[in-house]
Design an enzyme around this catalytic site. Structure first.
Site, PDB file in Angstrom:
ATOM      1  N   HIS A  86       0.859  -1.184   0.000  1.00  9.56           N
ATOM      2  CA  HIS A  86       0.000   0.000   0.000  1.00  9.56           C
ATOM      3  C   HIS A  86       0.897   1.237   0.000  1.00  9.56           C
ATOM      4  O   HIS A  86       2.032   1.201   0.489  1.00  9.56           O
ATOM      5  CB  HIS A  86      -0.886   0.022   1.241  1.00  9.56           C
ATOM      6  CG  HIS A  86      -1.931  -1.038   1.264  1.00  9.56           C
ATOM      7  ND1 HIS A  86      -3.009  -1.001   2.135  1.00  9.56           N
ATOM      8  CD2 HIS A  86      -2.087  -2.177   0.534  1.00  9.56           C
ATOM      9  CE1 HIS A  86      -3.766  -2.059   1.935  1.00  9.56           C
ATOM     10  NE2 HIS A  86      -3.227  -2.789   0.979  1.00  9.56           N
TER      11      HIS A  86
ATOM     12  N   GLU B  89       0.940   3.863   1.821  1.00 12.41           N
ATOM     13  CA  GLU B  89       1.432   4.259   3.147  1.00 12.41           C
ATOM     14  C   GLU B  89       2.599   3.377   3.587  1.00 12.41           C
ATOM     15  O   GLU B  89       3.593   3.875   4.130  1.00 12.41           O
ATOM     16  CB  GLU B  89       0.324   4.136   4.200  1.00 12.41           C
ATOM     17  CG  GLU B  89      -0.898   4.946   3.909  1.00 12.41           C
ATOM     18  CD  GLU B  89      -2.011   4.151   3.237  1.00 12.41           C
ATOM     19  OE1 GLU B  89      -3.165   4.337   3.623  1.00 12.41           O
ATOM     20  OE2 GLU B  89      -1.710   3.352   2.322  1.00 12.41           O
TER      21      GLU B  89
ATOM     22  N   CYS C  75      -6.132   1.841   5.864  1.00 14.72           N
ATOM     23  CA  CYS C  75      -6.741   0.577   6.292  1.00 14.72           C
ATOM     24  C   CYS C  75      -6.173   0.200   7.664  1.00 14.72           C
ATOM     25  O   CYS C  75      -5.221   0.828   8.140  1.00 14.72           O
ATOM     26  CB  CYS C  75      -6.446  -0.513   5.262  1.00 14.72           C
ATOM     27  SG  CYS C  75      -4.731  -1.093   5.268  1.00 14.72           S
TER      28      CYS C  75
ATOM     29  N   CYS D 164      -2.306  -0.382   7.614  1.00 13.39           N
ATOM     30  CA  CYS D 164      -1.530   0.850   7.491  1.00 13.39           C
ATOM     31  C   CYS D 164      -1.643   1.707   8.753  1.00 13.39           C
ATOM     32  O   CYS D 164      -0.660   2.311   9.180  1.00 13.39           O
ATOM     33  CB  CYS D 164      -1.966   1.626   6.256  1.00 13.39           C
ATOM     34  SG  CYS D 164      -1.528   0.770   4.714  1.00 13.39           S
TER      35      CYS D 164
END
Length: 157
Positions: free
Chosen positions: A60, A62, A90, A93
């Protein structure tokens, strides 16, 4: 600074994150972008989603930005640093944000289905959370949400 950050146009951190999201969409990835700035406001990492490209469910935006910033600083703690991301993080993260000890989280669009900050498990409000950053949602929300909506509409269409 990560390679993605070096390629990003210069500007406000959320504008850079949105540019990373656009680049992710152009690669066929879900358009999410993230930028980390140090305590002086200098961009030290930027990334867009690369889950498909890297065949890595943890890639992801992040997570990639946190890894790059930690490498730049030579520390797993990103004390005094701020994260700008185009979508509410999410749970995975959000937990990484906590472990990295990021000072502030700025995000664009809310994520009612997959978010972990204001929705879902609300990681920073859990009694087991090690560190909760200051949270500022809704930054460039319309632009971030429209980018996501358009991306998924095109995939369905």
């Amino acid at each position: 600074m990560s390679n993605d950050a070096e390629l990003a146009p210069q500007g406000a951190p959320m504008d850079l994150a949105l540019a990373q999201a656009e680049a992710a969409a152009s690669r066929g990835e879900v358009p999410v972008g993230a930028v980390i700035v140090d305590a002086k406001g200098v961009v030290i990492a930027a990334a867009g989603n690369r889950v498909l490209e890297l065949k890595d469910p943890t890639a992801h935006a992040e997570m990639l930005a946190i890894r790059a910033a930690a490498s730049v600083l030579g520390s797993e703690r990103l004390i005094g640093c701020d994260l700008y991301v185009t979508l509410e993080p999410c749970p995975m993260c959000a937990t990484a944000i906590s472990f990295a000890r990021l000072r502030r989280l700025y995000f664009g669009a809310s994520d009612e289905k997959g978010g972990g900050v204001e929705h879902g498990p609300r990681i920073f409000g859990q009694p087991t959370c090690h560190h909760a950053p200051e949270i500022y949602g809704g930054l460039s929300e319309r632009r971030a949400a429209t980018m996501l909506k358009d991306f998924f509409a095109a995939r369905r269409g």
